[in-house]
Design a protein around this motif. Structure first.
Motif, PDB file in Angstrom:
ATOM      1  N   ALA A 163       0.844  -1.208   0.000  1.00 16.20           N
ATOM      2  CA  ALA A 163       0.000   0.000   0.000  1.00 16.20           C
ATOM      3  C   ALA A 163       0.873   1.251   0.000  1.00 16.20           C
ATOM      4  CB  ALA A 163      -0.933   0.005   1.211  1.00 16.20           C
ATOM      5  N   ASP A 164       1.934   1.235   0.804  1.00 18.54           N
ATOM      6  CA  ASP A 164       2.867   2.369   0.816  1.00 18.54           C
ATOM      7  C   ASP A 164       3.502   2.557  -0.552  1.00 18.54           C
ATOM      8  OD1 ASP A 164       2.396   2.645   3.574  1.00 18.54           O
ATOM      9  OD2 ASP A 164       4.093   1.352   4.085  1.00 18.54           O
ATOM     10  N   SER A 165       3.889   1.447  -1.172  1.00 20.10           N
ATOM     11  CA  SER A 165       4.496   1.506  -2.511  1.00 20.10           C
ATOM     12  C   SER A 165       3.509   2.075  -3.519  1.00 20.10           C
ATOM     13  CB  SER A 165       4.936   0.110  -2.968  1.00 20.10           C
ATOM     14  OG  SER A 165       5.913  -0.404  -2.110  1.00 20.10           O
ATOM     15  N   SER A 166       2.259   1.655  -3.411  1.00 14.63           N
ATOM     16  CA  SER A 166       1.223   2.155  -4.303  1.00 14.63           C
ATOM     17  C   SER A 166       1.020   3.656  -4.134  1.00 14.63           C
ATOM     18  CB  SER A 166      -0.084   1.412  -4.035  1.00 14.63           C
ATOM     19  OG  SER A 166      -1.118   1.914  -4.832  1.00 14.63           O
ATOM     20  N   LEU A 167       1.021   4.115  -2.893  1.00 10.98           N
ATOM     21  CA  LEU A 167       0.898   5.554  -2.642  1.00 10.98           C
ATOM     22  C   LEU A 167       2.070   6.316  -3.253  1.00 10.98           C
ATOM     23  CD1 LEU A 167      -0.388   5.383   1.015  1.00 10.98           C
ATOM     24  CD2 LEU A 167      -1.595   6.455  -0.900  1.00 10.98           C
ATOM     25  N   PHE A 168       3.263   5.782  -3.083  1.00  9.33           N
ATOM     26  CA  PHE A 168       4.454   6.422  -3.649  1.00  9.33           C
ATOM     27  C   PHE A 168       4.349   6.488  -5.171  1.00  9.33           C
ATOM     28  CE2 PHE A 168       8.669   6.157  -5.554  1.00  9.33           C
ATOM     29  CZ  PHE A 168       9.277   7.272  -5.012  1.00  9.33           C
ATOM     30  N   ILE A 169       3.987   5.382  -5.803  1.00  8.55           N
ATOM     31  CA  ILE A 169       3.850   5.347  -7.265  1.00  8.55           C
ATOM     32  C   ILE A 169       2.768   6.322  -7.709  1.00  8.55           C
ATOM     33  CG2 ILE A 169       3.111   3.904  -9.217  1.00  8.55           C
ATOM     34  CD1 ILE A 169       4.483   1.533  -7.662  1.00  8.55           C
ATOM     35  N   GLY A 170       1.650   6.342  -6.994  1.00 11.77           N
ATOM     36  CA  GLY A 170       0.558   7.250  -7.347  1.00 11.77           C
ATOM     37  C   GLY A 170       0.972   8.711  -7.269  1.00 11.77           C
ATOM     38  N   VAL A 171       1.670   9.082  -6.209  1.00 14.28           N
ATOM     39  CA  VAL A 171       2.133  10.471  -6.066  1.00 14.28           C
ATOM     40  C   VAL A 171       3.163  10.799  -7.134  1.00 14.28           C
ATOM     41  CG1 VAL A 171       3.389  12.062  -4.546  1.00 14.28           C
ATOM     42  CG2 VAL A 171       1.532  10.658  -3.629  1.00 14.28           C
ATOM     43  N   LEU A 172       4.063   9.874  -7.426  1.00 15.13           N
ATOM     44  CA  LEU A 172       5.059  10.089  -8.474  1.00 15.13           C
ATOM     45  C   LEU A 172       4.379  10.298  -9.832  1.00 15.13           C
ATOM     46  CD1 LEU A 172       8.120  10.175  -9.045  1.00 15.13           C
ATOM     47  CD2 LEU A 172       7.984   7.714  -9.491  1.00 15.13           C
ATOM     48  N   LEU A 173       3.407   9.475 -10.160  1.00 11.31           N
ATOM     49  CA  LEU A 173       2.665   9.638 -11.418  1.00 11.31           C
ATOM     50  C   LEU A 173       1.885  10.951 -11.433  1.00 11.31           C
ATOM     51  CD1 LEU A 173       1.294   6.011 -11.994  1.00 11.31           C
ATOM     52  CD2 LEU A 173       3.153   7.162 -13.231  1.00 11.31           C
ATOM     53  N   LEU A 174       1.358  11.344 -10.280  1.00 14.71           N
ATOM     54  CA  LEU A 174       0.635  12.616 -10.181  1.00 14.71           C
ATOM     55  C   LEU A 174       1.573  13.789 -10.459  1.00 14.71           C
ATOM     56  CD1 LEU A 174      -1.976  14.139  -9.524  1.00 14.71           C
ATOM     57  CD2 LEU A 174      -1.339  14.002  -7.101  1.00 14.71           C
ATOM     58  N   ILE A 175       2.775  13.752  -9.919  1.00 13.03           N
ATOM     59  CA  ILE A 175       3.763  14.803 -10.168  1.00 13.03           C
ATOM     60  C   ILE A 175       4.119  14.855 -11.650  1.00 13.03           C
ATOM     61  CG2 ILE A 175       6.174  15.482  -9.759  1.00 13.03           C
ATOM     62  CD1 ILE A 175       5.735  14.409  -6.839  1.00 13.03           C
ATOM     63  N   ILE A 176       4.328  13.686 -12.250  1.00 15.87           N
ATOM     64  CA  ILE A 176       4.634  13.630 -13.689  1.00 15.87           C
ATOM     65  C   ILE A 176       3.478  14.216 -14.487  1.00 15.87           C
ATOM     66  CG2 ILE A 176       4.989  12.076 -15.654  1.00 15.87           C
ATOM     67  CD1 ILE A 176       6.532  10.239 -13.632  1.00 15.87           C
ATOM     68  N   TYR A 177       2.246  13.848 -14.126  1.00 20.18           N
ATOM     69  CA  TYR A 177       1.069  14.393 -14.807  1.00 20.18           C
ATOM     70  C   TYR A 177       1.025  15.915 -14.691  1.00 20.18           C
ATOM     71  CZ  TYR A 177      -3.674  15.904 -15.620  1.00 20.18           C
ATOM     72  OH  TYR A 177      -4.765  16.605 -16.075  1.00 20.18           O
ATOM     73  N   LEU A 178       1.262  16.428 -13.496  1.00 19.41           N
ATOM     74  CA  LEU A 178       1.212  17.881 -13.283  1.00 19.41           C
ATOM     75  C   LEU A 178       2.291  18.608 -14.079  1.00 19.41           C
ATOM     76  CD1 LEU A 178       0.435  17.944  -9.460  1.00 19.41           C
ATOM     77  CD2 LEU A 178      -1.130  18.519 -11.341  1.00 19.41           C
ATOM     78  N   ILE A 179       3.471  18.023 -14.189  1.00 21.20           N
ATOM     79  CA  ILE A 179       4.544  18.629 -14.989  1.00 21.20           C
ATOM     80  C   ILE A 179       4.146  18.657 -16.459  1.00 21.20           C
ATOM     81  CG2 ILE A 179       6.915  18.282 -15.838  1.00 21.20           C
ATOM     82  CD1 ILE A 179       7.551  17.218 -12.969  1.00 21.20           C
ATOM     83  N   ILE A 180       3.647  17.541 -16.957  1.00 16.21           N
ATOM     84  CA  ILE A 180       3.238  17.470 -18.367  1.00 16.21           C
ATOM     85  C   ILE A 180       2.081  18.417 -18.631  1.00 16.21           C
ATOM     86  CG2 ILE A 180       2.144  15.971 -20.102  1.00 16.21           C
ATOM     87  CD1 ILE A 180       3.784  13.641 -18.863  1.00 16.21           C
ATOM     88  N   ASP A 181       1.099  18.423 -17.735  1.00 14.37           N
ATOM     89  CA  ASP A 181      -0.060  19.304 -17.890  1.00 14.37           C
ATOM     90  C   ASP A 181       0.346  20.778 -17.822  1.00 14.37           C
ATOM     91  OD1 ASP A 181      -2.973  19.399 -18.212  1.00 14.37           O
ATOM     92  OD2 ASP A 181      -2.945  20.357 -16.224  1.00 14.37           O
ATOM     93  N   GLY A 182       1.283  21.084 -16.943  1.00 14.28           N
ATOM     94  CA  GLY A 182       1.787  22.459 -16.825  1.00 14.28           C
ATOM     95  C   GLY A 182       2.478  22.916 -18.101  1.00 14.28           C
ATOM     96  N   ARG A 183       3.196  22.030 -18.731  1.00 13.42           N
ATOM     97  CA  ARG A 183       3.885  22.366 -19.985  1.00 13.42           C
ATOM     98  C   ARG A 183       2.882  22.573 -21.112  1.00 13.42           C
ATOM     99  NH1 ARG A 183       9.152  18.403 -19.696  1.00 13.42           N
ATOM    100  NH2 ARG A 183      10.239  19.639 -18.131  1.00 13.42           N
ATOM    101  N   LYS A 184       1.803  21.772 -21.105  1.00 11.71           N
ATOM    102  CA  LYS A 184       0.771  21.947 -22.115  1.00 11.71           C
ATOM    103  C   LYS A 184       0.099  23.323 -21.979  1.00 11.71           C
ATOM    104  CE  LYS A 184      -0.657  17.128 -22.609  1.00 11.71           C
ATOM    105  NZ  LYS A 184      -1.752  16.187 -22.298  1.00 11.71           N
ATOM    106  N   GLY A 185      -0.100  23.756 -20.728  1.00 10.14           N
ATOM    107  CA  GLY A 185      -0.726  25.043 -20.437  1.00 10.14           C
ATOM    108  C   GLY A 185       0.107  26.219 -20.926  1.00 10.14           C
ATOM    109  N   LYS A 186       1.427  26.064 -20.937  1.00  8.32           N
ATOM    110  CA  LYS A 186       2.303  27.142 -21.375  1.00  8.32           C
ATOM    111  C   LYS A 186       2.324  27.294 -22.883  1.00  8.32           C
ATOM    112  CE  LYS A 186       5.445  27.051 -17.445  1.00  8.32           C
ATOM    113  NZ  LYS A 186       6.796  26.827 -16.977  1.00  8.32           N
ATOM    114  N   LYS A 187       1.976  26.224 -23.581  1.00  9.41           N
ATOM    115  CA  LYS A 187       2.018  26.275 -25.056  1.00  9.41           C
ATOM    116  C   LYS A 187       0.787  26.876 -25.604  1.00  9.41           C
ATOM    117  CE  LYS A 187       5.069  22.387 -25.686  1.00  9.41           C
ATOM    118  NZ  LYS A 187       5.258  21.087 -26.220  1.00  9.41           N
TER     119      LYS A 187
END
Length: 152
Positions: free
Chosen positions: A128-152
């Motif tokens: 469960a801890d590993s899943s939370l870590f993976i989920g937060v990591l994927l969320l950060i990646i999503y936010l970075i990608i989404d943020g870059r899309k917003g700038k374009k």
């Protein structure tokens, strides 16, 4: 929806792994898988990460309810339309429910994954801890990608 099935799979795998540890290992027992790197070590935790806030069941109940409400809201609103976000939220839901189930039914969280990174003895954790870590990591990646899309 597929993302809720992912969350359910995470929850089931987490609970199955913990059940196997409870059934086959004594608390404190450690089995070497890769010497000096990876062990299965049966421990119990009544707190959060690194056993902080030990014994604060009501606090964890409230936090879990709030977190799950927010995450499920975002899953319904945005996550189901965005595969990376949906996957991230699914891992967060599954991990949150896995540890919450332990607290609710056992009064403690079962931890058993024990790794040494170089010479650092990393605190024992679970799927469960590993899943939370993976989920937060994927969320950060999503936010970075989404943020870059917003700038374009």
């Amino acid at each position: 929806m597929i993302y809720y099935l992912v969350a359910l799979a995470v929850l089931l795998l987490d609970q199955l792994s913990k059940w196997m540890v409870i059934r086959n290992m004594n608390v404190g027992e450690s089995i070497s898988i890769i010497p000096n790197v990876f062990y299965l070590t049966s421990l119990r935790n009544t707190g959060a990460a690194w056993n902080i806030l030990e014994g604060q069941f009501v606090f964890f109940f409230i936090i879990t309810a709030v977190v799950l409400s927010v995450v499920i809201y975002y899953m319904q609103k945005v996550g189901r339309k965005q595969p990376l976000l949906g996957t991230a939220l699914a891992f967060i839901i599954g991990g949150t429910l896995g540890n919450f189930s332990d607290r609710l039914f056992r009064g403690e969280v079962v931890d058993f994954i024990h790794v040494y990174i170089v010479h650092y003895n990393y605190p024992v954790f679970n799927l469960a801890d590993s899943s939370l870590f993976i989920g937060v990591l994927l969320l950060i990646i999503y936010l970075i990608i989404d943020g870059r899309k917003g700038k374009k």
